[in-house]
Structure formats: structure tokens, C-alpha cells
Design a protein around this motif. Structure first.
Motif, mmCIF file in Angstrom:
data_model
loop_
_atom_site.group_PDB
_atom_site.id
_atom_site.type_symbol
_atom_site.label_atom_id
_atom_site.label_comp_id
_atom_site.label_asym_id
_atom_site.label_seq_id
_atom_site.Cartn_x
_atom_site.Cartn_y
_atom_site.Cartn_z
ATOM 1 N N MET A 154 7.290 -5.378 -6.214
ATOM 2 C CA MET A 154 6.550 -5.035 -4.987
ATOM 3 C C MET A 154 6.027 -6.226 -4.218
ATOM 4 S SD MET A 154 4.483 -5.583 -7.438
ATOM 5 C CE MET A 154 2.844 -5.718 -8.095
ATOM 6 N N ARG A 155 5.962 -7.410 -4.871
ATOM 7 C CA ARG A 155 5.437 -8.556 -4.126
ATOM 8 C C ARG A 155 6.249 -8.797 -2.855
ATOM 9 N NH1 ARG A 155 3.197 -8.860 -8.785
ATOM 10 N NH2 ARG A 155 2.041 -10.537 -9.771
ATOM 11 N N ARG A 156 7.530 -8.487 -2.882
ATOM 12 C CA ARG A 156 8.381 -8.717 -1.701
ATOM 13 C C ARG A 156 7.907 -7.900 -0.494
ATOM 14 N NH1 ARG A 156 14.705 -9.442 -3.155
ATOM 15 N NH2 ARG A 156 14.529 -10.365 -5.228
ATOM 16 N N VAL A 198 5.694 -11.901 -20.962
ATOM 17 C CA VAL A 198 6.882 -12.443 -20.286
ATOM 18 C C VAL A 198 7.613 -11.336 -19.522
ATOM 19 C CG1 VAL A 198 9.133 -13.559 -20.616
ATOM 20 C CG2 VAL A 198 7.180 -14.233 -22.046
ATOM 21 N N ARG A 199 7.905 -10.243 -20.225
ATOM 22 C CA ARG A 199 8.819 -9.227 -19.680
ATOM 23 C C ARG A 199 8.168 -8.327 -18.620
ATOM 24 N NH1 ARG A 199 9.975 -6.599 -24.314
ATOM 25 N NH2 ARG A 199 11.639 -7.903 -25.089
ATOM 26 N N ASP A 200 6.862 -8.099 -18.756
ATOM 27 C CA ASP A 200 6.196 -7.171 -17.832
ATOM 28 C C ASP A 200 5.312 -7.858 -16.799
ATOM 29 O OD1 ASP A 200 6.240 -3.990 -18.783
ATOM 30 O OD2 ASP A 200 6.813 -5.433 -20.296
ATOM 31 N N SER A 201 4.871 -9.080 -17.081
ATOM 32 C CA SER A 201 3.982 -9.756 -16.121
ATOM 33 C C SER A 201 4.698 -10.928 -15.462
ATOM 34 C CB SER A 201 2.702 -10.223 -16.824
ATOM 35 O OG SER A 201 2.003 -9.121 -17.356
ATOM 36 N N LEU A 202 5.129 -11.912 -16.275
ATOM 37 C CA LEU A 202 5.829 -13.080 -15.711
ATOM 38 C C LEU A 202 7.042 -12.668 -14.876
ATOM 39 C CD1 LEU A 202 6.322 -16.179 -15.608
ATOM 40 C CD2 LEU A 202 7.650 -15.930 -17.717
ATOM 41 N N VAL A 203 7.652 -11.553 -15.239
ATOM 42 C CA VAL A 203 8.865 -11.097 -14.539
ATOM 43 C C VAL A 203 8.649 -11.025 -13.021
ATOM 44 C CG1 VAL A 203 8.348 -8.622 -14.792
ATOM 45 C CG2 VAL A 203 10.716 -9.364 -14.625
ATOM 46 N N HIS A 204 7.420 -10.729 -12.592
ATOM 47 C CA HIS A 204 7.148 -10.664 -11.152
ATOM 48 C C HIS A 204 7.370 -12.043 -10.502
ATOM 49 C CE1 HIS A 204 5.631 -6.625 -10.541
ATOM 50 N NE2 HIS A 204 4.827 -6.726 -11.560
ATOM 51 N N GLU A 205 6.867 -13.089 -11.159
ATOM 52 C CA GLU A 205 7.007 -14.422 -10.551
ATOM 53 C C GLU A 205 8.430 -14.957 -10.730
ATOM 54 O OE1 GLU A 205 4.052 -13.435 -11.848
ATOM 55 O OE2 GLU A 205 3.236 -13.437 -9.811
ATOM 56 N N VAL A 206 9.123 -14.454 -11.756
ATOM 57 C CA VAL A 206 10.553 -14.767 -11.876
ATOM 58 C C VAL A 206 11.256 -14.267 -10.618
ATOM 59 C CG1 VAL A 206 12.668 -14.086 -13.107
ATOM 60 C CG2 VAL A 206 10.652 -14.849 -14.393
ATOM 61 N N TYR A 308 2.824 -1.538 -2.221
ATOM 62 C CA TYR A 308 3.441 -0.343 -2.812
ATOM 63 C C TYR A 308 3.720 0.711 -1.748
ATOM 64 C CZ TYR A 308 2.286 -1.932 -7.574
ATOM 65 O OH TYR A 308 2.214 -2.610 -8.746
ATOM 66 N N ASP A 309 2.776 0.879 -0.813
ATOM 67 C CA ASP A 309 2.995 1.877 0.251
ATOM 68 C C ASP A 309 4.234 1.507 1.072
ATOM 69 O OD1 ASP A 309 0.733 3.232 -0.521
ATOM 70 O OD2 ASP A 309 -0.507 2.640 1.183
ATOM 71 N N VAL A 310 4.317 0.242 1.453
ATOM 72 C CA VAL A 310 5.453 -0.207 2.266
ATOM 73 C C VAL A 310 6.758 -0.062 1.475
ATOM 74 C CG1 VAL A 310 6.497 -2.203 3.425
ATOM 75 C CG2 VAL A 310 4.023 -1.825 3.585
ATOM 76 N N GLU A 311 6.702 -0.469 0.209
ATOM 77 C CA GLU A 311 7.890 -0.409 -0.650
ATOM 78 C C GLU A 311 8.427 1.024 -0.748
ATOM 79 O OE1 GLU A 311 7.059 -0.443 -4.944
ATOM 80 O OE2 GLU A 311 8.607 -1.959 -5.144
ATOM 81 N N VAL A 312 7.529 1.971 -1.046
ATOM 82 C CA VAL A 312 7.976 3.347 -1.265
ATOM 83 C C VAL A 312 8.426 3.981 0.059
ATOM 84 C CG1 VAL A 312 7.296 5.642 -2.069
ATOM 85 C CG2 VAL A 312 6.618 3.620 -3.368
ATOM 86 N N GLY A 322 21.103 6.798 2.890
ATOM 87 C CA GLY A 322 22.125 6.535 1.872
ATOM 88 C C GLY A 322 22.204 5.056 1.509
ATOM 89 N N GLU A 323 21.085 4.339 1.669
ATOM 90 C CA GLU A 323 21.076 2.900 1.367
ATOM 91 C C GLU A 323 19.919 2.566 0.430
ATOM 92 O OE1 GLU A 323 20.428 1.182 5.179
ATOM 93 O OE2 GLU A 323 22.325 1.918 5.999
ATOM 94 N N ILE A 324 19.812 1.289 0.033
ATOM 95 C CA ILE A 324 18.566 0.826 -0.569
ATOM 96 C C ILE A 324 18.016 -0.273 0.340
ATOM 97 C CG2 ILE A 324 19.284 1.399 -2.920
ATOM 98 C CD1 ILE A 324 19.479 -1.612 -3.439
ATOM 99 N N ASP A 325 16.757 -0.628 0.171
ATOM 100 C CA ASP A 325 16.134 -1.598 1.066
ATOM 101 C C ASP A 325 15.134 -2.417 0.256
ATOM 102 O OD1 ASP A 325 15.055 -2.990 3.164
ATOM 103 O OD2 ASP A 325 13.965 -1.299 4.026
ATOM 104 N N GLY A 326 15.661 -3.222 -0.644
ATOM 105 C CA GLY A 326 14.765 -4.004 -1.493
ATOM 106 C C GLY A 326 15.545 -4.599 -2.644
#
Ligand code: ISE
Length: 364
Positions: A154-156, A198-206, A308-312, A322-326
Motif C-alpha cells: 500500500m505504500r505505493r 523480514v517477511r511481513d514487515s521488511l517486505v514493505h521496504e523491499v 488503503y482507501d486509494v489502493e482498494v 478487467g485490469e489491475i492497477d498496482g
């Protein structure tokens, strides 16, 4: 156009937050079903969201959806059905699209089921638990010839991150050389161990590093200083990760999930002709009782609510087209590959090369 009928799998913190979002703030969609192993929790949520929301208004569309279910283990609380089996929710003819907010270990099977039923899906991170299973998901989606999977980085979608991305891409500051990231949670449950950091938190900055640099991560080192004394489960917290990009740029990330104070996420980009920082949290500064300051958000739902609002909303709109956007399944796979190497680095105390397939070889 008909409302997109959404089913949500997993209604813990994040899933419940998305459920409320879909019912109260997202247009062009309605929540028709939820699934969770904790049935009383799922029932309570379905019931509360099926009730009109006082002055906050607008649960009307959700309350009006109640098609009776033929599924065993499925019940309707008001308009939102509770379907016990997540795979039955995915296969349900009354569900057009799925949000997966279950724990990471359940994602691979649920994503494969979404692909099998050709259901668009917004999947919370991590895509899956490791590189191989993520690659299988990417390949299965590619075989379908249609992108159905969007990953919940969601950071994007956060206005500050989006502005930073725009600034760096404009070239105004020259080439970006370094990123300094900070990711702190107030606290996490005891079940949240070193690998999950690593997998649930750092993954965001990855994902942030891959996205801002528009490049893959070639090597990762995860350092762990002597842990805070306030974590009871022996987790290595905090951690300091060094991400080396294929192009030679570097990102560092401090992840500290038992920071005690509140939720803090910052990113500073250092470029050839300047730097830019987001996430300073300087919203309203107040002075009172001999002190000055502002509020620290309690958790990610507060800090990234707008994101999150913008993402959803964008996911719903794109799904209708019929697309994705993210972030794509490939982005989820790349992040999984980096985190798999990151966990190895943490365990072995050395830098680890990231092993991943070439995009052109997998996606053509
Ligand atoms: C959580 O699962 C999230 O996704 C949050 O965004 C992150 O900040 C937190 O560290 C994770 O536990």
C-alpha cells in the motif's frame, strides 16, 4: 455498471479494516461474503457491517445483497454471508472478486484457487512464504494469459510516497544514490518472530526500494543488534537490512517492531543534487503544558488509511475494466525472493545473493 461483489478472506486486523472500507468508503463495490477460521469473529463483523452505520451512513448496499447461500458452513448475517471455507468463498458464484487478508502461509493455496476460478484478487503481503511458491503463482497466472493478482503493497498509494516517486522520476535531483528507511511498529503479538519481521514487515521496504529505484535487489544483508529487552519471544528485534540494487544503488532499512511509542515509517532518498524525506509525521504541532509536539499514529491502519482507501478504490475500478492497477504478482515474487534471502542472511550472518528467475524468461 453492476457493483463488484467482494468476498474477504481473513477478518483479523487488516481484513476487518478492508471490510469496513469496502462497506463504508468504496464506490462501485459491495461486500457480500467474509471467511475466517474464527467463526464468531466473522459473524460479529458481518452482522455489525450489515447494520446501518448511524451518521456515518451507507451500509445500505451491503445490507441489500443477501442472496441465500447453498454452501454448507455458510450463513448470512444481514446482507454479508459468512462462508466458513475460504476456498468455497473463492468458488462462490455470488463473489466476483476477492481480498485475501489471511496469514501469509495460507496465500499460495488461496491464490491458486482464485486463478482456477478466474477471480481477480487483491492479496495482502506477503504474496507467499517463499521464492518457489511465489514463482509457481506467477507462472500459473501467466498461463491464464490475464493478470488477476494485485499485491497489497500500500505504500505505493500513499500520497507522500507517490509524491516522492514522482520527484525522483522527474530527474530534478539527478540520479538517486541511497534510500534510508525506518519502519517501526508500536508492538506486535508474541507470535511475530524474527522471520516474520523480514517477511511481513521488511517486505514493505523491499517493495519500496524496487519501486523507487525501478530495479531489482541483487543482494541483501540483515544485521541484528542485541535485541530490545522488551521482547519476550526471543525475536531479533530490531533489524537493520542493507539492500544492494542491481544497478549499484543501496537502500538501508531499520525495522523495529516493538518500538513502544507508536507507528513510524520514514523514507529519505539521497540523490546527486538533493535529498527528499517523507513520513516525518509533522501534521499538527501543538504546544501545551510546557511541551510542544504532535501525535504518533498507533498503527499502520491510522498511518496508511488514505493509502488503503486509494489502493482498494483503484483496484475496484481497474477490476471493473478487467485490469489491475498496482503491484503485480511479479512484484510479490521478487519481494518473496529478497525476503527468502534476507531470512538466510539473518540466520547465517552474511550477505546473501538474491536468486530469482529472469522476468523475460518467465513472462516472455
Ligand atoms: C503488518 O503486517 C503490516 O503489513 C504493516 O504495514 C507493517 O508495518 C507491520 O510491521 C506488519 O506487521
Amino acid at each position: 455498471m453492476q457493483d463488484l461483489r467482494i468476498g474477504i478472506i481473513g477478518v483479523g486486523q487488516m481484513g476487518a479494516d478492508h471490510a469496513e472500507r469496502v462497506v463504508r468508503r468504496i464506490s462501485g463495490a459491495r461486500l457480500v461474503a467474509v471467511s475466517d477460521p474464527d467463526l464468531p469473529r466473522a459473524n460479529a463483523l458481518a452482522e455489525s457491517l450489515s447494520r446501518p452505520a448511524g451518521i456515518a451512513g451507507a451500509t445500505g448496499s451491503a445490507a441489500a445483497t443477501g442472496s441465500a447461500s447453498a454452501q454448507t458452513g455458510s450463513s448470512a448475517a444481514g446482507g454479508i454471508r459468512v462462508i466458513e471455507d475460504p476456498l468455497a468463498l473463492i468458488g462462490d458464484a455470488g463473489v466476483d472478486a476477492v481480498i485475501i487478508a489471511s496469514p501469509g502461509f495460507a496465500h499460495a493455496e488461496q491464490l491458486m484457487a482464485c486463478l482456477e476460478h478466474a477471480k481477480p484478487v487483491l492479496c495482502e503481503k506477503p504474496l507467499t512464504m517463499d521464492t518457489e511458491s511465489s514463482l509457481r503463482v506467477v507462472e500459473a497466472e501467466h498461463k491464464l494469459g490475464r493478470q488477476l493478482i494485485q499485491v497489497g503493497f500500500m505504500r505505493r498509494f500513499d500520497p507522500e510516497y507517490a509524491a516522492l516517486k514522482q520527484l525522483l522520476d522527474s530527474g530534478e535531483l539527478g540520479r538517486t544514490l541511497l534510500l534510508h528507511n525506518v519502519h517501526r511498529n508500536k508492538s506486535v503479538p508474541e507470535t511475530f518472530r524474527s522471520e516474520m519481521i523480514v517477511r511481513d514487515s521488511l517486505v514493505h521496504e523491499v517493495d519500496v526500494a524496487r519501486w523507487l529505484f525501478d530495479d531489482e535487489i541483487a543482494r541483501i544483508t540483515v544485521h541484528a543488534p542485541k535485541p530490545t529487552s522488551l521482547v519476550a519471544n526471543g525475536a531479533l528485534d530490531p533489524q537493520l537490512a542493507i539492500l544492494e540494487m542491481a544497478s549499484g544503488a543501496i537502500a538501508d532499512v531499520e525495522v523495529f517492531v516493538n518500538f513502544q511509542v507508536g507507528y513510524e515509517v520514514r523514507c529519505e532518498a539521497v540523490a546527486e543534487k538533493g535529498s527528499a524525506t517523507i513520513g516525518l509525521g509533522v501534521d499538527v504541532l501543538t504546544k501545551r503544558a510546557g511541551q510542544w509536539g504532535g501525535a504518533v499514529p498507533e498503527d499502520y491502519r491510522a498511518r496508511f488509511g488514505t493509502a488503503y482507501d486509494v489502493e482498494v478504490q483503484r483496484w475496484v475500478d481497474a477490476t471493473q475494466r478487467g485490469e489491475i492497477d498496482g503491484p503485480t504478482a511479479w512484484d510479490g515474487y521478487a519481494a518473496a525472493a529478497v525476503c527468502t534471502a534476507g531470512i538466510q542472511s539473518l540466520q547465517e550472518g552474511r550477505p546473501v545473493e538474491v536468486e530469482m528467475a529472469r522476468k523475460s524468461e518467465v513472462l516472455g
